[in-house]
Design a protein around this motif. Structure first.
Motif, PDB file in Angstrom:
ATOM      1  N   SER A 110     -25.354 -38.573  31.782  1.00  0.00           N
ATOM      2  CA  SER A 110     -26.414 -37.645  31.379  1.00  0.00           C
ATOM      3  C   SER A 110     -25.967 -36.195  31.495  1.00  0.00           C
ATOM      4  O   SER A 110     -26.224 -35.376  30.604  1.00  0.00           O
ATOM      5  CB  SER A 110     -27.654 -37.866  32.244  1.00  0.00           C
ATOM      6  N   ALA A 111     -25.289 -35.875  32.598  1.00  0.00           N
ATOM      7  CA  ALA A 111     -24.890 -34.484  32.824  1.00  0.00           C
ATOM      8  C   ALA A 111     -23.841 -34.023  31.814  1.00  0.00           C
ATOM      9  O   ALA A 111     -23.893 -32.890  31.320  1.00  0.00           O
ATOM     10  CB  ALA A 111     -24.364 -34.321  34.246  1.00  0.00           C
ATOM     11  N   LEU A 112     -22.904 -34.883  31.490  1.00  0.00           N
ATOM     12  CA  LEU A 112     -21.848 -34.501  30.543  1.00  0.00           C
ATOM     13  C   LEU A 112     -22.393 -34.280  29.140  1.00  0.00           C
ATOM     14  O   LEU A 112     -21.895 -33.414  28.402  1.00  0.00           O
ATOM     15  CB  LEU A 112     -20.768 -35.585  30.513  1.00  0.00           C
ATOM     16  N   HIS A 116     -24.174 -30.090  32.111  1.00  0.00           N
ATOM     17  CA  HIS A 116     -24.746 -29.766  33.414  1.00  0.00           C
ATOM     18  C   HIS A 116     -23.876 -30.350  34.525  1.00  0.00           C
ATOM     19  O   HIS A 116     -23.069 -31.251  34.298  1.00  0.00           O
ATOM     20  CB  HIS A 116     -26.175 -30.311  33.533  1.00  0.00           C
ATOM     21  N   THR A 117     -24.076 -29.824  35.729  1.00  0.00           N
ATOM     22  CA  THR A 117     -23.349 -30.286  36.915  1.00  0.00           C
ATOM     23  C   THR A 117     -24.331 -30.967  37.853  1.00  0.00           C
ATOM     24  O   THR A 117     -25.414 -30.434  38.116  1.00  0.00           O
ATOM     25  CB  THR A 117     -22.660 -29.114  37.630  1.00  0.00           C
ATOM     26  N   ALA A 118     -23.951 -32.127  38.364  1.00  0.00           N
ATOM     27  CA  ALA A 118     -24.829 -32.902  39.232  1.00  0.00           C
ATOM     28  C   ALA A 118     -24.065 -33.326  40.490  1.00  0.00           C
ATOM     29  O   ALA A 118     -23.046 -34.010  40.393  1.00  0.00           O
ATOM     30  CB  ALA A 118     -25.352 -34.136  38.499  1.00  0.00           C
ATOM     31  N   ILE A 119     -24.551 -32.909  41.636  1.00  0.00           N
ATOM     32  CA  ILE A 119     -23.987 -33.352  42.913  1.00  0.00           C
ATOM     33  C   ILE A 119     -24.842 -34.514  43.403  1.00  0.00           C
ATOM     34  O   ILE A 119     -26.040 -34.346  43.638  1.00  0.00           O
ATOM     35  CB  ILE A 119     -23.985 -32.230  43.962  1.00  0.00           C
ATOM     36  N   GLY A 301     -17.731 -24.183  34.296  1.00  0.00           N
ATOM     37  CA  GLY A 301     -17.661 -25.176  33.232  1.00  0.00           C
ATOM     38  C   GLY A 301     -17.209 -26.541  33.711  1.00  0.00           C
ATOM     39  O   GLY A 301     -16.783 -27.379  32.903  1.00  0.00           O
ATOM     40  N   SER A 302     -17.317 -26.792  35.010  1.00  0.00           N
ATOM     41  CA  SER A 302     -16.960 -28.100  35.569  1.00  0.00           C
ATOM     42  C   SER A 302     -18.214 -28.966  35.579  1.00  0.00           C
ATOM     43  O   SER A 302     -18.960 -28.999  36.564  1.00  0.00           O
ATOM     44  CB  SER A 302     -16.397 -27.942  36.986  1.00  0.00           C
ATOM     45  N   TYR A 303     -18.459 -29.672  34.479  1.00  0.00           N
ATOM     46  CA  TYR A 303     -19.696 -30.411  34.295  1.00  0.00           C
ATOM     47  C   TYR A 303     -19.536 -31.880  34.691  1.00  0.00           C
ATOM     48  O   TYR A 303     -18.448 -32.363  34.963  1.00  0.00           O
ATOM     49  CB  TYR A 303     -20.147 -30.308  32.839  1.00  0.00           C
ATOM     50  N   GLY A 304     -20.649 -32.572  34.714  1.00  0.00           N
ATOM     51  CA  GLY A 304     -20.664 -33.977  35.073  1.00  0.00           C
ATOM     52  C   GLY A 304     -21.058 -34.169  36.517  1.00  0.00           C
ATOM     53  O   GLY A 304     -21.379 -33.216  37.233  1.00  0.00           O
TER      54      GLY A 304
END
Length: 329
Positions: A110-112, A116-119, A301-304
């Motif tokens: 979903s994040a990619l 978006h970035t998800a921790i 820009g480090s997404y996912g």
């Protein structure tokens, strides 16, 4: 530099803890709290914080930098995290250990798709304990690792109890077995099953028409939560639960016993421990730090999806790397 704008989704014990945690961070500002309940019936811990129904959350896509999800792992985060990672940078505390790889994959997809970035799975376990397990096992490749929790209140397990039909409220304590801890400290290197390391003790207040035997059976056979442990269920009144089980302490330790030398003649013990007066408030402070890392990673820009194992420790601090080299290193 503008403050990082934070949103809170879910206003239970963890959500209230995040609200307080954000107030202690010099570079963060709480934009809004979102709840499934009637916002008019909720009094925030800090004055001036606006509260909205969750149905309004997408109106804030352009004004919230990171959304901290404060729901439970048993039902909420499984669906909420991938859904909200499509619209926000997020942090969650998903803590069902066997399901983390599946959860990560779902959120990552979903994040990619929307940059978006998800921790995911941030907190103290999974979280800080995970980092220390990695460090200990990397440094001492020949050895045995152990994780003991408690005695303390598990938020995730307590939430799972409250989701059972017929349960009005409940608290679950995780209790380490003294005999197991003593064997580890002696350096015996024992091999344990989960049942040999911890017991679980549940205090449950039932709704008027609930059947105790049915509820107890659902608890002790619940996979991933209670089925692999000796579990005791106490049925108590709401008043007793409130009076005697209101505090939410927790803690525990991770330990690795390892050897070095040509004949493995030298033994080393690596240990990391926590003793927490408030499990949700400490967890909330961890989430706040990882919200900062989500903000920084997204800006690069480090997404996912990411886990605590992949994030540089410096990204958790409000101080610059130059300050950290001078003051921490």
């Amino acid at each position: 530099m503008n403050n990082i704008q934070i949103g809170i989704l879910g206003y239970g014990n963890l959500g209230r803890g995040v609200e307080l945690a954000i107030s202690q961070q010099p570079d963060m500002e709480l934009t809004a709290i979102f709840t499934r309940r009637n916002p008019a019936e909720i009094q925030p811990s800090l004055s001036g914080v606006p509260i909205y129904n969750v149905k309004d959350v997408l109106n804030f896509k352009n004004s919230i930098d990171v959304m901290i999800l404060c729901g439970g792992s048993s039902t909420d985060l499984d669906s909420q995290s991938p859904a909200f990672a499509s619209h926000f940078n997020i942090v969650d505390s998903f803590d069902t250990h066997p399901e983390i790889p599946r959860h990560f994959k779902s959120v990552n997809t979903s994040a990619l798709l929307t940059n978006h970035t998800a921790i995911v799975s941030a907190g103290w376990d999974p979280g800080l304990f995970s980092i220390n397990r990695l460090l200990a096992e990397s440094i001492l490749p020949l050895g045995h690792s152990y994780t003991f929790w408690g005695k303390g209140v598990s938020q995730g397990h307590s939430d799972a109890l409250r989701r059972i039909e017929g349960v009005a409220n409940a608290i679950q304590y995780t209790i380490p077995l003294e005999s197991a801890m003593e064997a580890v400290r002696r350096g015996d290197g024992p091999a344990f099953t989960p049942r040999q390391m911890h017991t679980r003790e549940c205090y449950v207040a039932l709704l008027p028409d609930a059947d105790p035997d049915t509820v107890r059976d659902q608890i002790v056979h619940m996979p991933s939560y209670f089925a692999d442990y000796d579990t005791t269920v106490h049925f108590v009144s709401q008043e007793e639960l409130q009076e005697n089980h209101y505090a939410m302490p927790h803690g525990g330790f991770i330990q690795r016993s390892g050897t070095t030398g040509s004949d493995q003649e030298n033994c080393h013990i690596y240990e990391f421990s926590l003793k927490l007066d408030s499990n949700p408030q400490f967890t909330a402070n961890v989430l706040a730090c990882y919200a900062r890392s989500a903000y920084r990673l997204a800006a690069e820009g480090s997404y996912g999806a990411k886990t605590v194992l992949e994030i540089p420790p410096a990204y958790l601090s409000s101080r610059s790397i130059e300050q950290l080299r001078a003051e921490i290193l």
